[in-house]
Design a protein around this motif. Sequence first.
Motif, PDB file in Angstrom:
ATOM      1  N   LYS A 128       1.002  -1.782   0.276  1.00  0.00           N
ATOM      2  CA  LYS A 128       0.402  -0.114  -0.062  1.00  0.00           C
ATOM      3  C   LYS A 128       0.989   1.546  -0.067  1.00  0.00           C
ATOM      4  CE  LYS A 128      -4.067   2.199   2.004  1.00  0.00           C
ATOM      5  NZ  LYS A 128      -4.747   1.815   3.441  1.00  0.00           N
ATOM      6  N   GLY A 129       0.613   2.100  -1.071  1.00  0.00           N
ATOM      7  CA  GLY A 129       1.505   3.191  -0.699  1.00  0.00           C
ATOM      8  C   GLY A 129       0.558   4.530  -1.621  1.00  0.00           C
ATOM      9  N   SER A 130       1.344   5.784  -0.375  1.00  0.00           N
ATOM     10  CA  SER A 130       0.420   6.900  -1.673  1.00  0.00           C
ATOM     11  C   SER A 130       1.828   8.445  -1.256  1.00  0.00           C
ATOM     12  CB  SER A 130      -0.551   6.949  -0.645  1.00  0.00           C
ATOM     13  OG  SER A 130      -0.526   7.273   0.337  1.00  0.00           O
ATOM     14  N   THR A 131       1.283   9.076  -1.868  1.00  0.00           N
ATOM     15  CA  THR A 131       1.973  10.233  -1.429  1.00  0.00           C
ATOM     16  C   THR A 131       0.986  11.195  -2.131  1.00  0.00           C
ATOM     17  OG1 THR A 131       3.591  11.573  -2.737  1.00  0.00           O
ATOM     18  CG2 THR A 131       2.928   9.938  -4.342  1.00  0.00           C
ATOM     19  N   ARG A 132       0.715  12.846  -1.752  1.00  0.00           N
ATOM     20  CA  ARG A 132       0.289  13.759  -1.919  1.00  0.00           C
ATOM     21  C   ARG A 132       0.705  14.366  -2.901  1.00  0.00           C
ATOM     22  NH1 ARG A 132      -4.445  13.072  -0.755  1.00  0.00           N
ATOM     23  NH2 ARG A 132      -5.257  15.304  -0.830  1.00  0.00           N
ATOM     24  N   ARG A 133       2.284  14.441  -2.499  1.00  0.00           N
ATOM     25  CA  ARG A 133       2.877  15.440  -3.714  1.00  0.00           C
ATOM     26  C   ARG A 133       3.249  15.051  -4.869  1.00  0.00           C
ATOM     27  NH1 ARG A 133       8.455  17.127  -0.502  1.00  0.00           N
ATOM     28  NH2 ARG A 133       8.345  19.038  -2.260  1.00  0.00           N
ATOM     29  N   GLY A 134       3.078  13.606  -5.130  1.00  0.00           N
ATOM     30  CA  GLY A 134       2.329  13.573  -6.577  1.00  0.00           C
ATOM     31  C   GLY A 134       3.684  12.411  -6.759  1.00  0.00           C
ATOM     32  N   VAL A 135       3.400  11.852  -7.980  1.00  0.00           N
ATOM     33  CA  VAL A 135       4.236  11.407  -9.172  1.00  0.00           C
ATOM     34  C   VAL A 135       4.416  12.343 -10.596  1.00  0.00           C
ATOM     35  CG1 VAL A 135       5.017   9.206 -10.275  1.00  0.00           C
ATOM     36  CG2 VAL A 135       3.973   9.432  -8.100  1.00  0.00           C
ATOM     37  N   LYS A 136       6.043  13.026 -10.702  1.00  0.00           N
ATOM     38  CA  LYS A 136       5.851  13.209 -11.897  1.00  0.00           C
ATOM     39  C   LYS A 136       7.014  12.328 -13.372  1.00  0.00           C
ATOM     40  CE  LYS A 136       7.798  17.809 -14.014  1.00  0.00           C
ATOM     41  NZ  LYS A 136       8.333  18.930 -13.051  1.00  0.00           N
ATOM     42  N   VAL A 137       5.429  12.510 -14.142  1.00  0.00           N
ATOM     43  CA  VAL A 137       6.140  11.262 -15.834  1.00  0.00           C
ATOM     44  C   VAL A 137       6.392  11.976 -16.477  1.00  0.00           C
ATOM     45  CG1 VAL A 137       5.967   9.803 -16.254  1.00  0.00           C
ATOM     46  CG2 VAL A 137       5.320  10.029 -13.845  1.00  0.00           C
ATOM     47  N   THR A 138       7.585  12.492 -17.248  1.00  0.00           N
ATOM     48  CA  THR A 138       8.024  13.085 -18.566  1.00  0.00           C
ATOM     49  C   THR A 138       6.535  14.822 -18.200  1.00  0.00           C
ATOM     50  OG1 THR A 138       6.242  12.326 -19.762  1.00  0.00           O
ATOM     51  CG2 THR A 138       8.291  11.399 -19.417  1.00  0.00           C
ATOM     52  N   GLY A 139       7.077  15.389 -17.125  1.00  0.00           N
ATOM     53  CA  GLY A 139       6.529  17.149 -17.273  1.00  0.00           C
ATOM     54  C   GLY A 139       4.639  16.342 -16.095  1.00  0.00           C
ATOM     55  N   THR A 140       4.331  15.877 -16.382  1.00  0.00           N
ATOM     56  CA  THR A 140       3.162  15.594 -15.713  1.00  0.00           C
ATOM     57  C   THR A 140       2.683  14.897 -14.319  1.00  0.00           C
ATOM     58  OG1 THR A 140       2.339  15.531 -18.444  1.00  0.00           O
ATOM     59  CG2 THR A 140       0.677  14.478 -16.077  1.00  0.00           C
ATOM     60  N   THR A 141       2.423  15.894 -13.715  1.00  0.00           N
ATOM     61  CA  THR A 141       2.276  15.433 -12.656  1.00  0.00           C
ATOM     62  C   THR A 141       0.429  14.177 -12.081  1.00  0.00           C
ATOM     63  OG1 THR A 141       3.528  16.947 -11.769  1.00  0.00           O
ATOM     64  CG2 THR A 141       2.575  16.344  -9.959  1.00  0.00           C
ATOM     65  N   VAL A 142       0.992  13.392 -11.961  1.00  0.00           N
ATOM     66  CA  VAL A 142       0.001  12.452 -10.576  1.00  0.00           C
ATOM     67  C   VAL A 142      -0.131  12.998  -9.072  1.00  0.00           C
ATOM     68  CG1 VAL A 142      -0.906  10.232 -10.583  1.00  0.00           C
ATOM     69  CG2 VAL A 142       0.219  11.229 -12.502  1.00  0.00           C
ATOM     70  N   ALA A 143      -0.603  13.555  -8.752  1.00  0.00           N
ATOM     71  CA  ALA A 143      -1.124  14.003  -7.567  1.00  0.00           C
ATOM     72  C   ALA A 143      -2.085  14.301  -6.792  1.00  0.00           C
ATOM     73  CB  ALA A 143      -0.197  15.389  -7.481  1.00  0.00           C
ATOM     74  N   PRO A 144      -3.214  13.296  -5.943  1.00  0.00           N
ATOM     75  CA  PRO A 144      -2.550  12.549  -5.135  1.00  0.00           C
ATOM     76  C   PRO A 144      -2.333  11.123  -5.791  1.00  0.00           C
ATOM     77  CG  PRO A 144      -4.674  12.679  -4.880  1.00  0.00           C
ATOM     78  CD  PRO A 144      -4.269  13.900  -5.422  1.00  0.00           C
ATOM     79  N   PHE A 145      -1.130  10.018  -5.606  1.00  0.00           N
ATOM     80  CA  PHE A 145      -1.181   9.163  -5.876  1.00  0.00           C
ATOM     81  C   PHE A 145      -1.411   7.989  -5.240  1.00  0.00           C
ATOM     82  CE2 PHE A 145       1.721   5.706  -7.608  1.00  0.00           C
ATOM     83  CZ  PHE A 145       0.838   4.860  -8.640  1.00  0.00           C
ATOM     84  N   ASN A 146      -2.149   7.149  -6.000  1.00  0.00           N
ATOM     85  CA  ASN A 146      -2.268   5.640  -4.788  1.00  0.00           C
ATOM     86  C   ASN A 146      -2.286   4.874  -5.320  1.00  0.00           C
ATOM     87  OD1 ASN A 146      -2.832   7.644  -1.790  1.00  0.00           O
ATOM     88  ND2 ASN A 146      -4.590   7.904  -3.823  1.00  0.00           N
ATOM     89  N   ILE A 147      -1.574   3.361  -4.358  1.00  0.00           N
ATOM     90  CA  ILE A 147      -1.356   2.506  -4.981  1.00  0.00           C
ATOM     91  C   ILE A 147      -1.981   1.527  -3.781  1.00  0.00           C
ATOM     92  CG2 ILE A 147       0.965   1.990  -4.886  1.00  0.00           C
ATOM     93  CD1 ILE A 147       1.070  -0.159  -7.006  1.00  0.00           C
ATOM     94  N   HIS A 148      -2.842   0.347  -4.296  1.00  0.00           N
ATOM     95  CA  HIS A 148      -2.991  -0.552  -2.806  1.00  0.00           C
ATOM     96  C   HIS A 148      -3.021  -2.318  -3.421  1.00  0.00           C
ATOM     97  CE1 HIS A 148      -5.124  -2.022   0.616  1.00  0.00           C
ATOM     98  NE2 HIS A 148      -3.746  -2.710   0.806  1.00  0.00           N
ATOM     99  N   ALA A 149      -1.790  -3.435  -3.693  1.00  0.00           N
ATOM    100  CA  ALA A 149      -1.980  -4.247  -4.753  1.00  0.00           C
ATOM    101  C   ALA A 149      -1.446  -5.364  -3.432  1.00  0.00           C
ATOM    102  CB  ALA A 149      -0.368  -3.855  -5.521  1.00  0.00           C
ATOM    103  N   PHE A 150      -1.831  -6.307  -4.085  1.00  0.00           N
ATOM    104  CA  PHE A 150      -1.191  -8.133  -3.689  1.00  0.00           C
ATOM    105  C   PHE A 150      -0.949  -9.170  -4.384  1.00  0.00           C
ATOM    106  CE2 PHE A 150      -5.611  -4.702  -2.241  1.00  0.00           C
ATOM    107  CZ  PHE A 150      -5.228  -5.192  -0.954  1.00  0.00           C
ATOM    108  N   VAL A 151      -0.548 -10.331  -3.531  1.00  0.00           N
ATOM    109  CA  VAL A 151       0.320 -10.684  -4.552  1.00  0.00           C
ATOM    110  C   VAL A 151      -0.695 -12.211  -4.069  1.00  0.00           C
ATOM    111  CG1 VAL A 151       2.029 -12.051  -5.132  1.00  0.00           C
ATOM    112  CG2 VAL A 151       2.306  -9.562  -5.244  1.00  0.00           C
ATOM    113  N   TYR A 152      -1.462 -13.161  -4.218  1.00  0.00           N
ATOM    114  CA  TYR A 152      -1.388 -14.681  -4.248  1.00  0.00           C
ATOM    115  C   TYR A 152      -0.903 -15.872  -4.968  1.00  0.00           C
ATOM    116  CZ  TYR A 152      -5.597 -11.293  -3.400  1.00  0.00           C
ATOM    117  OH  TYR A 152      -6.567 -10.462  -2.851  1.00  0.00           O
TER     118      TYR A 152
END
Length: 617
Positions: A111-135
């Motif tokens: 589980k991960g998140s950031t309010r400051r965002g993820v910037k990819v090639t000039g585009t900012t994704v903010a906030p960014f959240n991920i919640h992943a599971f491995v079975y």
Amino acid sequence: KGGARPGGGGGTTFVAASLPHFSKSSVDGFAVGKIVVSAAFDFQTITSGGMVFSAKGAASFTYPCVDGEEVLAEATINAAVPGALDVQDFAVSVVYACGDLSADTPRWSLKGSTRRGVKVTGTTVAPFNIHAFVYTSSAASSGGANAQLKETTHFAGIVSGSVKANTGGAGDLAADVSYAFDTRDGSWRAALAFSFESETIKATLNMQASSACTEAGTSGSGTLAVKFGPLGSFVEGRASVIKRCGTHAAAGGLYAIDAAIDRATIQVGGGASILLSDIKVKVYSDSVEGVANPTFKQLAWTGSAEGTMELKLAGAGGAGVGDAAAHQVDEDANNALMSSMTLTYSTAFSVTHGTPKVSDMVIAGSLRYEGDAIALSGDVALHLPCAPGRTMVTGQVKIATTGDVGVRVVGGAGSVVYVCDGPLTVDGGAAKITAGAVTIVDVEMYITFDDRTMQAFKARVSGVVDVSFMTGQGLALPDGGGSGSSVETVGSMTFSKSAIEKFRVDEVKLNVKFSVATGGGEGKMSFSAEGSIVLVYPCQAGDSVAGEATLNALVPDSLDLKDLVIAVTYNCGDLSAKPGKPRLTVQGSTAAGVKVGAATLKPFYIGASVYTQDMDG
């Protein structure tokens, strides 16, 4: 305590271990029951290419890790790849479950998140959240006694984020995106919320889709507001679309599209404008049997549209008056059938194999037309498309005359009809029409316009005519007020106007039916006359009017006249210059004969004349 890290960076790791349970026996020797390990870490890596990666956090686990126990780790990650990636304060937690697990329990959770965002090639994704599971799951491979356990890994999770960007002064763009997936059954769900705003455009879009075949289907909706042109035109609308599948498509259709223009103003120049409101469009398409993903041409579409349109002409309400271009627009528009109208419309249409067809369009609105001689106003309906022999316009209108045309219509109304390959006609009536000295009441009228410009027409009216005007021409008929006397006058009038000539009254025809009876009773003198006269007005000097009448007269012991049929000629105009010319001449005969005293004249013929003379006083 750790030392320097590769790549020139550095960091520190602290590790603490404890042995809460250990023992020694003569059989097993020394044995450790459990080890608990806790670690705190803070390190950074910088490559020669400028890439930076740092992590700061803590982890804890036990050994051996058995059923019900977990390995826990939390960290804050920062990473940067010049010109490509910038991750700031990405907080992540990882859980590893130990022991044997059920199929629904994940081995790994992230589980991960950031309010400051993820910037990819000039585009900012903010906030960014991920919640992943491995079975993970294990199953024996084929091979009999030599079969081995084979581990299978699946992933599931949800990723979401928001994007905001400025398009170099053109406007501001924002989007919210989420995506959920599960590789165990191949399912997924996606949602998008999009918005764009600038000085001229404001738009929103919402979409959702999934791998499952549900009643909601794949759907989208949005709004749009646009300003355009130098005159301030604008459109505000919205739309939604649903794509269904399986039994839901069979029941409700494969596609359903709803669109609407809530309001719009289109300035066409010269002070004229078109106003649109409450415009709704619905489009449907059924699935194609045996085709999983049909193309547009394979689909059969049906739909409908309805709305309101108001046409404002140049000069309306004072706008554009005196402007030459505006005057031309106003003049041309007022010469047209659909000038100055507020319309509501509805239509049905279809598209088969990519070919559109409009089956019928009905436009209902208010018609306001004022020409040089006739004005029409009322509610009409336009039926489109126009084809030879097809009725295009129907409705109810009020009818009036305009200007100084010599004819006045009171309480005029009728039905308007326009056939595509024929003239426009108005079939109606009026309480009263006056033309000079002639007054017609209980009027029926029929007007034919030569073309859609409505500048040339012919009209015919008929009704009951007030004959009091005839006294001015030397003949006074009974007014119907006396006992046994009556008069009824019906007539017709035609008038016309061409595109180059002024309005004129072409002809007035009157049919006067009269009945006169005087005297009567035992031993008394009696006289009766019944007949009709057909005349044309104005009846000028030199013109004459003819009629017929049946006379009966009785003078006791002197005269007995029965069923004398006479022909009457009435000479019109001023006869003072012709003292020898009678106003009225009568010629007649009767097969029944006339009894005079004791003598009977059979058959009997008579000729008589009536002279009029003006006298002083």
